[in-house]
Design a protein around this motif. Structure first.
Motif, PDB file in Angstrom:
ATOM      1  N   SER A 140      31.808  53.787  39.823  1.00 16.53           N
ATOM      2  CA  SER A 140      30.489  54.034  40.391  1.00 16.53           C
ATOM      3  C   SER A 140      30.572  55.275  41.269  1.00 16.53           C
ATOM      4  CB  SER A 140      30.038  52.830  41.230  1.00 16.53           C
ATOM      5  OG  SER A 140      30.873  52.680  42.362  1.00 16.53           O
ATOM      6  N   SER A 141      29.478  55.587  41.942  1.00 24.92           N
ATOM      7  CA  SER A 141      29.454  56.790  42.780  1.00 24.92           C
ATOM      8  C   SER A 141      30.407  56.694  43.959  1.00 24.92           C
ATOM      9  CB  SER A 141      28.032  57.027  43.291  1.00 24.92           C
ATOM     10  OG  SER A 141      27.568  55.899  44.024  1.00 24.92           O
ATOM     11  N   SER A 142      30.821  55.467  44.315  1.00 21.76           N
ATOM     12  CA  SER A 142      31.664  55.306  45.497  1.00 21.76           C
ATOM     13  C   SER A 142      33.130  55.046  45.176  1.00 21.76           C
ATOM     14  CB  SER A 142      31.134  54.140  46.355  1.00 21.76           C
ATOM     15  OG  SER A 142      31.157  52.929  45.608  1.00 21.76           O
ATOM     16  N   GLY A 143      33.520  55.117  43.890  1.00 22.91           N
ATOM     17  CA  GLY A 143      34.913  54.865  43.589  1.00 22.91           C
ATOM     18  C   GLY A 143      35.242  55.041  42.124  1.00 22.91           C
ATOM     19  N   ALA A 144      36.511  54.746  41.795  1.00 21.99           N
ATOM     20  CA  ALA A 144      37.002  54.891  40.438  1.00 21.99           C
ATOM     21  C   ALA A 144      36.901  53.565  39.698  1.00 21.99           C
ATOM     22  CB  ALA A 144      38.451  55.366  40.468  1.00 21.99           C
ATOM     23  N   THR A 145      37.149  53.607  38.392  1.00 24.66           N
ATOM     24  CA  THR A 145      37.193  52.396  37.592  1.00 24.66           C
ATOM     25  C   THR A 145      38.333  51.509  38.084  1.00 24.66           C
ATOM     26  OG1 THR A 145      36.283  53.471  35.638  1.00 24.66           O
ATOM     27  CG2 THR A 145      37.582  51.486  35.275  1.00 24.66           C
ATOM     28  N   THR A 146      38.069  50.216  38.191  1.00 24.56           N
ATOM     29  CA  THR A 146      39.082  49.265  38.643  1.00 24.56           C
ATOM     30  C   THR A 146      39.225  48.149  37.626  1.00 24.56           C
ATOM     31  OG1 THR A 146      37.438  48.018  39.934  1.00 24.56           O
ATOM     32  CG2 THR A 146      38.696  49.732  41.089  1.00 24.56           C
ATOM     33  N   ALA A 147      40.411  47.552  37.600  1.00 32.57           N
ATOM     34  CA  ALA A 147      40.669  46.407  36.736  1.00 32.57           C
ATOM     35  C   ALA A 147      41.147  45.242  37.587  1.00 32.57           C
ATOM     36  CB  ALA A 147      41.706  46.754  35.672  1.00 32.57           C
ATOM     37  N   TRP A 148      40.751  44.042  37.179  1.00 30.09           N
ATOM     38  CA  TRP A 148      41.056  42.828  37.927  1.00 30.09           C
ATOM     39  C   TRP A 148      41.574  41.776  36.959  1.00 30.09           C
ATOM     40  CZ3 TRP A 148      39.998  42.787  43.270  1.00 30.09           C
ATOM     41  CH2 TRP A 148      39.330  43.925  43.729  1.00 30.09           C
ATOM     42  N   ALA A 149      42.521  40.963  37.439  1.00 31.88           N
ATOM     43  CA  ALA A 149      43.135  39.961  36.587  1.00 31.88           C
ATOM     44  C   ALA A 149      43.105  38.597  37.267  1.00 31.88           C
ATOM     45  CB  ALA A 149      44.576  40.346  36.268  1.00 31.88           C
ATOM     46  N   SER A 150      42.949  37.559  36.453  1.00 32.31           N
ATOM     47  CA  SER A 150      42.902  36.192  36.969  1.00 32.31           C
ATOM     48  C   SER A 150      43.429  35.244  35.892  1.00 32.31           C
ATOM     49  CB  SER A 150      41.467  35.809  37.339  1.00 32.31           C
ATOM     50  OG  SER A 150      41.379  34.433  37.693  1.00 32.31           O
ATOM     51  N   THR A 151      44.188  34.257  36.298  1.00 32.59           N
ATOM     52  CA  THR A 151      44.645  33.256  35.343  1.00 32.59           C
ATOM     53  C   THR A 151      43.666  32.103  35.206  1.00 32.59           C
ATOM     54  OG1 THR A 151      45.927  32.148  37.091  1.00 32.59           O
ATOM     55  CG2 THR A 151      47.085  33.781  35.735  1.00 32.59           C
ATOM     56  N   ASP A 152      42.736  31.958  36.181  1.00 34.29           N
ATOM     57  CA  ASP A 152      41.828  30.809  36.161  1.00 34.29           C
ATOM     58  C   ASP A 152      40.352  31.170  36.221  1.00 34.29           C
ATOM     59  OD1 ASP A 152      41.554  31.649  38.767  1.00 34.29           O
ATOM     60  OD2 ASP A 152      42.372  29.829  39.676  1.00 34.29           O
ATOM     61  N   GLY A 153      40.018  32.464  36.403  1.00 34.64           N
ATOM     62  CA  GLY A 153      38.630  32.878  36.461  1.00 34.64           C
ATOM     63  C   GLY A 153      38.019  32.893  37.836  1.00 34.64           C
ATOM     64  N   SER A 154      38.767  32.485  38.872  1.00 36.17           N
ATOM     65  CA  SER A 154      38.207  32.484  40.223  1.00 36.17           C
ATOM     66  C   SER A 154      39.085  33.219  41.228  1.00 36.17           C
ATOM     67  CB  SER A 154      37.976  31.038  40.700  1.00 36.17           C
ATOM     68  OG  SER A 154      39.185  30.309  40.700  1.00 36.17           O
ATOM     69  N   ASP A 155      40.385  33.206  41.053  1.00 37.59           N
ATOM     70  CA  ASP A 155      41.306  33.896  41.959  1.00 37.59           C
ATOM     71  C   ASP A 155      41.691  35.220  41.303  1.00 37.59           C
ATOM     72  OD1 ASP A 155      43.081  34.606  43.911  1.00 37.59           O
ATOM     73  OD2 ASP A 155      44.650  33.206  43.289  1.00 37.59           O
TER      74      ASP A 155
END
Length: 358
Positions: free
Chosen positions: A300-315
């Motif tokens: 977005s205008s305020s940052g770069a592309t980020t990736a996130w990982a989770s084994t359970d969908g909440s953490d």
């Protein structure tokens, strides 16, 4: 999705096959989920040793492989003149078992979409690959018009056919599809008759059955569910919900289910903050792997592309991508335990593997 604009104007002809191979370098380890970049191959045509047109590919999981549908003959569709001839474009199918070595399967047929149709997602198991989307139908003497579901299926990624099914026709546009948790069928989401999210399932891409799901709800006036994924243990969905206290009028919301029928909203932790950007209505590109989930949030205008990982969908934990400046997200798909993410780096393809468990 890039594919929508590509297949809408593609002219299709026969083609031979070839193979391209990439090399891999492993990113840094910060104790959290990690990413692996598929690095430049010196002798290859473009970054990752792939044809330059691969930069506009759409990636789809297909059992233990990934299928890529990429334009050939016109480069990046986003840079073409509006009057570019349809015959200048072909959609070429590639396959890979590891994200490094790709076989060129040939030119796809049956993807001759009209200007009123678009593809919003795709997924597959070992036997069937399905693309889903919508067809905008104009009002006429035979009906009021509006959005109709679009589904295409293929057994090899090359020969595609449109799907006509009575239960599928009862759903409005389809926004996302995923392989199910058993890896033996597909689950898609669209909009039901009451303008609420509606799940629909298939074993073969041809016959569909509406799923009687509970708890998958959005607030009045918000968008429908836009992303869907499945691990071996659970399902996850993302949508947009109205939010009076957020920096925008809508914010991403997620639901989790153990069986695909009983859903409950889940908190997103730090991922929620990454999605709460002013005037964006951000929701992530989501993919479920056999071991967890990967969500990629476009720059977005305020940052770069980020990736996130989770084994359970909440953490959720942020993944260190270490991308070149200006790299643009193009597509993402599951590949075994990992997610394979395609970026455009100076109009050349860059592939990154993300492991949600490392």
């Amino acid at each position: 999705m890039v594919l929508a604009g590509v297949v809408a104007t593609a002219g299709l002809t026969a083609c031979g096959s070839d193979a391209v191979t990439t090399s891999a370098t492993t990113g840094g380890d910060d104790g959290q989920a990690t990413s692996t970049s598929v690095s430049s191959a010196p002798d290859g045509p473009g970054t990752s040793g792939l044809p330059a047109d691969f930069v506009s590919a759409a990636l789809f999981s297909a059992g233990d492989e990934v299928v890529a549908l990429a334009p050939r003959g016109a480069g990046d569709p986003g840079s073409q003149d509006e009057g570019a001839a349809a015959s200048d474009l072909e959609i070429v199918a590639y396959r890979s078992r590891d994200g490094q070595t790709w076989s060129e399967e040939g030119v796809a047929s049956g993807l001759d979409l009209t200007g009123d149709e678009f593809v919003s997602g795709g997924a597959g198991d070992a036997d069937t690959l399905v693309l889903v989307g919508a067809d905008f139908v104009e009002a006429s003497s035979s009906g009021p018009g509006g959005r109709a579901p679009l589904a295409l299926r293929s057994h090899d990624g090359l020969e595609w056919e449109r799907v006509a099914d009575a239960e599928l026709a009862a759903v409005r546009e389809l926004s996302a599809v995923t392989v199910d948790a058993d890896r033996s069928g597909l689950l898609a989401v669209g909009e039901g008759a009451a303008a609420t999210p509606q799940l629909i399932a298939t074993d073969d891409g041809a016959s569909w059955e509406v799923v009687d799901a509970t708890g998958l709800e959005v607030a009045d006036g918000s968008e429908t569910v836009m992303a869907l994924g499945a691990s071996d243990d659970a399902y996850l969905a993302f949508g947009l919900s109205e939010c009076d206290t957020c920096s925008d009028d809508a914010v991403a919301v997620a639901w989790r289910s153990d069986d695909g029928t009983a859903w409950a909203e889940v908190e997103l932790g730090a991922l929620a903050d990454a999605l709460d950007e002013p005037n964006t209505d951000l929701f992530p590109a989501l993919v479920g792997t056999s071991s967890g989930f990967v969500a990629v949030v476009e720059a977005s205008s305020s940052g770069a592309t980020t990736a996130w990982a989770s084994t359970d969908g909440s953490d959720w934990s942020e993944v260190a991508l270490d991308l070149p400046d200006g790299a643009e997200l193009r597509s993402v798909a599951a590949l075994g335990d990992e997610a394979l993410v395609l970026f455009a780096d100076d109009d050349e393809p860059l592939l990154v593997r993300v492991d949600p468990t490392s």
